[in-house]
Design a protein around this motif. Structure first.
Motif, PDB file in Angstrom:
ATOM      1  N   ARG A   1       0.825  -1.216   0.000  1.00 46.07           N
ATOM      2  CA  ARG A   1       0.000   0.000   0.000  1.00 46.07           C
ATOM      3  C   ARG A   1       0.856   1.262   0.000  1.00 46.07           C
ATOM      4  O   ARG A   1       0.411   2.317  -0.469  1.00 46.07           O
ATOM      5  CB  ARG A   1      -0.927  -0.006   1.216  1.00 46.07           C
ATOM      6  CG  ARG A   1      -1.974  -1.107   1.203  1.00 46.07           C
ATOM      7  CD  ARG A   1      -2.951  -0.986   2.356  1.00 46.07           C
ATOM      8  NE  ARG A   1      -3.731  -2.213   2.491  1.00 46.07           N
ATOM      9  CZ  ARG A   1      -3.561  -3.104   3.464  1.00 46.07           C
ATOM     10  NH1 ARG A   1      -2.660  -2.889   4.408  1.00 46.07           N
ATOM     11  NH2 ARG A   1      -4.302  -4.190   3.498  1.00 46.07           N
ATOM     12  N   CYS A   2       2.073   1.141   0.517  1.00 50.25           N
ATOM     13  CA  CYS A   2       3.011   2.275   0.499  1.00 50.25           C
ATOM     14  C   CYS A   2       3.619   2.487  -0.881  1.00 50.25           C
ATOM     15  O   CYS A   2       4.360   3.452  -1.097  1.00 50.25           O
ATOM     16  CB  CYS A   2       4.127   2.054   1.518  1.00 50.25           C
ATOM     17  SG  CYS A   2       3.659   2.373   3.216  1.00 50.25           S
ATOM     18  N   GLY A   3       3.365   1.574  -1.790  1.00 47.09           N
ATOM     19  CA  GLY A   3       3.908   1.701  -3.135  1.00 47.09           C
ATOM     20  C   GLY A   3       5.165   0.906  -3.389  1.00 47.09           C
ATOM     21  O   GLY A   3       5.901   1.192  -4.344  1.00 47.09           O
ATOM     22  N   ALA A   4       5.422  -0.100  -2.562  1.00 48.54           N
ATOM     23  CA  ALA A   4       6.602  -0.939  -2.795  1.00 48.54           C
ATOM     24  C   ALA A   4       6.503  -1.622  -4.153  1.00 48.54           C
ATOM     25  O   ALA A   4       5.445  -2.103  -4.553  1.00 48.54           O
ATOM     26  CB  ALA A   4       6.740  -1.986  -1.692  1.00 48.54           C
ATOM     27  N   ASP A   5       7.624  -1.640  -4.857  1.00 51.34           N
ATOM     28  CA  ASP A   5       7.718  -2.426  -6.096  1.00 51.34           C
ATOM     29  C   ASP A   5       8.037  -3.882  -5.787  1.00 51.34           C
ATOM     30  O   ASP A   5       7.667  -4.787  -6.545  1.00 51.34           O
ATOM     31  CB  ASP A   5       8.819  -1.861  -7.002  1.00 51.34           C
ATOM     32  CG  ASP A   5       8.548  -0.432  -7.416  1.00 51.34           C
ATOM     33  OD1 ASP A   5       7.543  -0.208  -8.110  1.00 51.34           O
ATOM     34  OD2 ASP A   5       9.340   0.453  -7.038  1.00 51.34           O
ATOM     35  N   VAL A   6       8.750  -4.080  -4.669  1.00 51.55           N
ATOM     36  CA  VAL A   6       9.218  -5.414  -4.294  1.00 51.55           C
ATOM     37  C   VAL A   6       9.064  -5.570  -2.784  1.00 51.55           C
ATOM     38  O   VAL A   6       9.388  -4.649  -2.018  1.00 51.55           O
ATOM     39  CB  VAL A   6      10.700  -5.621  -4.683  1.00 51.55           C
ATOM     40  CG1 VAL A   6      11.166  -7.024  -4.296  1.00 51.55           C
ATOM     41  CG2 VAL A   6      10.916  -5.379  -6.173  1.00 51.55           C
ATOM     42  N   ILE A   7       8.592  -6.735  -2.354  1.00 55.62           N
ATOM     43  CA  ILE A   7       8.579  -7.104  -0.941  1.00 55.62           C
ATOM     44  C   ILE A   7       9.682  -8.125  -0.714  1.00 55.62           C
ATOM     45  O   ILE A   7       9.756  -9.127  -1.438  1.00 55.62           O
ATOM     46  CB  ILE A   7       7.230  -7.724  -0.507  1.00 55.62           C
ATOM     47  CG1 ILE A   7       6.079  -6.793  -0.843  1.00 55.62           C
ATOM     48  CG2 ILE A   7       7.261  -8.069   0.986  1.00 55.62           C
ATOM     49  CD1 ILE A   7       6.105  -5.476  -0.135  1.00 55.62           C
ATOM     50  N   GLN A   8      10.524  -7.866   0.274  1.00 55.83           N
ATOM     51  CA  GLN A   8      11.564  -8.821   0.647  1.00 55.83           C
ATOM     52  C   GLN A   8      11.174  -9.459   1.974  1.00 55.83           C
ATOM     53  O   GLN A   8      11.153  -8.799   3.006  1.00 55.83           O
ATOM     54  CB  GLN A   8      12.920  -8.113   0.777  1.00 55.83           C
ATOM     55  CG  GLN A   8      14.040  -9.039   1.242  1.00 55.83           C
ATOM     56  CD  GLN A   8      15.390  -8.369   1.167  1.00 55.83           C
ATOM     57  OE1 GLN A   8      15.862  -8.012   0.095  1.00 55.83           O
ATOM     58  NE2 GLN A   8      16.025  -8.173   2.323  1.00 55.83           N
ATOM     59  N   PHE A   9      10.850 -10.753   1.930  1.00 57.89           N
ATOM     60  CA  PHE A   9      10.473 -11.473   3.139  1.00 57.89           C
ATOM     61  C   PHE A   9      11.724 -11.952   3.865  1.00 57.89           C
ATOM     62  O   PHE A   9      12.590 -12.588   3.269  1.00 57.89           O
ATOM     63  CB  PHE A   9       9.582 -12.664   2.795  1.00 57.89           C
ATOM     64  CG  PHE A   9       8.201 -12.274   2.355  1.00 57.89           C
ATOM     65  CD1 PHE A   9       7.281 -11.797   3.272  1.00 57.89           C
ATOM     66  CD2 PHE A   9       7.829 -12.373   1.022  1.00 57.89           C
ATOM     67  CE1 PHE A   9       6.001 -11.430   2.873  1.00 57.89           C
ATOM     68  CE2 PHE A   9       6.558 -12.017   0.619  1.00 57.89           C
ATOM     69  CZ  PHE A   9       5.641 -11.537   1.544  1.00 57.89           C
ATOM     70  N   ASP A  10      11.792 -11.661   5.156  1.00 62.48           N
ATOM     71  CA  ASP A  10      12.963 -12.034   5.941  1.00 62.48           C
ATOM     72  C   ASP A  10      12.646 -13.209   6.859  1.00 62.48           C
ATOM     73  O   ASP A  10      11.759 -13.121   7.718  1.00 62.48           O
ATOM     74  CB  ASP A  10      13.435 -10.843   6.773  1.00 62.48           C
ATOM     75  CG  ASP A  10      14.690 -11.172   7.577  1.00 62.48           C
ATOM     76  OD1 ASP A  10      15.621 -11.763   7.004  1.00 62.48           O
ATOM     77  OD2 ASP A  10      14.729 -10.843   8.782  1.00 62.48           O
ATOM     78  N   LYS A  11      13.356 -14.300   6.639  1.00 59.80           N
ATOM     79  CA  LYS A  11      13.252 -15.483   7.494  1.00 59.80           C
ATOM     80  C   LYS A  11      11.817 -16.000   7.621  1.00 59.80           C
ATOM     81  O   LYS A  11      11.358 -16.354   8.715  1.00 59.80           O
ATOM     82  CB  LYS A  11      13.853 -15.200   8.878  1.00 59.80           C
ATOM     83  CG  LYS A  11      15.352 -14.922   8.850  1.00 59.80           C
ATOM     84  CD  LYS A  11      15.904 -14.685  10.244  1.00 59.80           C
ATOM     85  CE  LYS A  11      17.419 -14.541  10.205  1.00 59.80           C
ATOM     86  NZ  LYS A  11      17.849 -13.349   9.460  1.00 59.80           N
ATOM     87  N   VAL A  12      11.119 -16.048   6.498  1.00 52.13           N
ATOM     88  CA  VAL A  12       9.792 -16.637   6.438  1.00 52.13           C
ATOM     89  C   VAL A  12       9.913 -18.021   5.809  1.00 52.13           C
ATOM     90  O   VAL A  12      10.578 -18.190   4.775  1.00 52.13           O
ATOM     91  CB  VAL A  12       8.826 -15.753   5.617  1.00 52.13           C
ATOM     92  CG1 VAL A  12       7.460 -16.426   5.506  1.00 52.13           C
ATOM     93  CG2 VAL A  12       8.698 -14.374   6.250  1.00 52.13           C
ATOM     94  N   GLU A  13       9.298 -19.015   6.420  1.00 52.97           N
ATOM     95  CA  GLU A  13       9.423 -20.389   5.950  1.00 52.97           C
ATOM     96  C   GLU A  13       8.779 -20.569   4.567  1.00 52.97           C
ATOM     97  O   GLU A  13       7.795 -19.886   4.238  1.00 52.97           O
ATOM     98  CB  GLU A  13       8.772 -21.347   6.950  1.00 52.97           C
ATOM     99  CG  GLU A  13       9.488 -21.435   8.282  1.00 52.97           C
ATOM    100  CD  GLU A  13      10.889 -21.997   8.152  1.00 52.97           C
ATOM    101  OE1 GLU A  13      11.086 -22.931   7.337  1.00 52.97           O
ATOM    102  OE2 GLU A  13      11.795 -21.513   8.847  1.00 52.97           O
TER     103      GLU A  13
END
Length: 289
Positions: free
Chosen positions: A213-225
């Protein structure tokens, strides 16, 4: 696939590596009076490996006055007994490069070989997934590790702070207005970021939605299984079809296939930098022997 990028190494950097080892002069070869004798040196793979930084070994030899007759390219896969670099000249310049070249090859080829193994394993699970390497290495090694990772088929995730916008929770902790303050800051500067991607790190589905919603082009998931990612990725893509998704943290050889099959676009890892060195032998012979 190999990415034999002509990564830039300053001549002064290669000289500094030699200076660190040579010091003032080679005491042993001086005592034995062998420095002026014509010689040949070769660096040889003792195990299957992917080569990296052979070009830098050849450059060091030339900088010391030797000549190079063979230099296999970074990225080439070789079997035990393969000669990677061969040089000739007066013995002393070759001896000066002996251990520095061996150390460089053993570390860089180790990284490149681990990278190739991970890239291949990920491709078997998902041919479209990328392997990206991080900045989490000892200071001073960035050029070496990135050349080695490229030689193994990976690409850099982020080469420095000035290269991309990557918002971590540590940044958000400094913004008392939370997601609203972050969204406002990104909106203000979005016209300046037309050539950049905005990446925001998240470790929950709720934070990933806030980031989108903030306008991220990419989400980087950290330590998610991987199993959790497999549930979240379709939901996020349904609402934000153009959103890029990365998995980072804890990705290693034993679980890379699971992460590759989880639905993300690429895997971000630093594990390739750490592990046993490749086994590279060095042969020195008198010319004519």
């Amino acid at each position: 696939m190999m990415n034999n990028a002509p990564l830039f190494f300053e001549t002064s950097m290669l000289d500094a590596w030699l200076e660190e080892d040579v010091g003032f002069f080679d005491l042993t070869s001086t005592l034995l009076d062998v420095g002026n004798r014509p010689a040949r040196i070769s660096w040889v793979a003792r195990q299957p490996m992917t080569l990296a930084c052979t070009e830098e070994v050849a450059r060091m030899v030339r900088q010391r006055g030797g000549s190079v007759s063979l230099c296999l390219p970074s990225g080439q896969r070789v079997e035990p007994g393969t000669v990677a670099v061969v040089a000739q000249g007066d013995a002393q310049p070759l001896l000066d490069c002996w251990k520095v070249g061996q150390n460089l090859l053993e570390y860089a080829c180790g990284v490149a070989t681990r990278t190739r193994t991970m890239v291949d394993a990920a491709a078997r699970a998902n041919p479209g997934v990328g392997i990206l390497t991080t900045r989490k290495h000892p200071p001073g090694l960035r050029r070496v590790v990135q050349k080695a990772a490229l030689a193994g088929g990976a690409f850099p995730h982020r080469l420095g702070l000035s290269e991309t916008v990557l918002v971590f929770p540590q940044h958000r902790a400094l913004m008392p207005g939370g997601w609203a303050e972050l969204r406002k800051a990104l909106d203000v500067h979005r016209p300046h970021l037309v050539e950049k991607k905005i990446v925001i790190e998240a470790d929950t589905y709720e934070d990933a939605c806030e980031a989108a919603r903030c306008g991220a082009d990419v989400i980087q998931f950290d330590k998610v299984e991987p199993a959790q990612l497999a549930q979240w990725c379709p939901l996020l893509r349904a609402e934000w079809p153009s959103l890029g998704l990365l998995a980072a943290g804890g990705i290693r050889q034993h679980n890379v296939a699971e992460y590759a099959a989880s639905g993300v676009d690429a895997l971000v890892t630093s594990s390739l930098y750490f592990g046993p060195p490749a086994d590279v032998g060095v042969n020195v012979t008198a010319m004519g022997a």
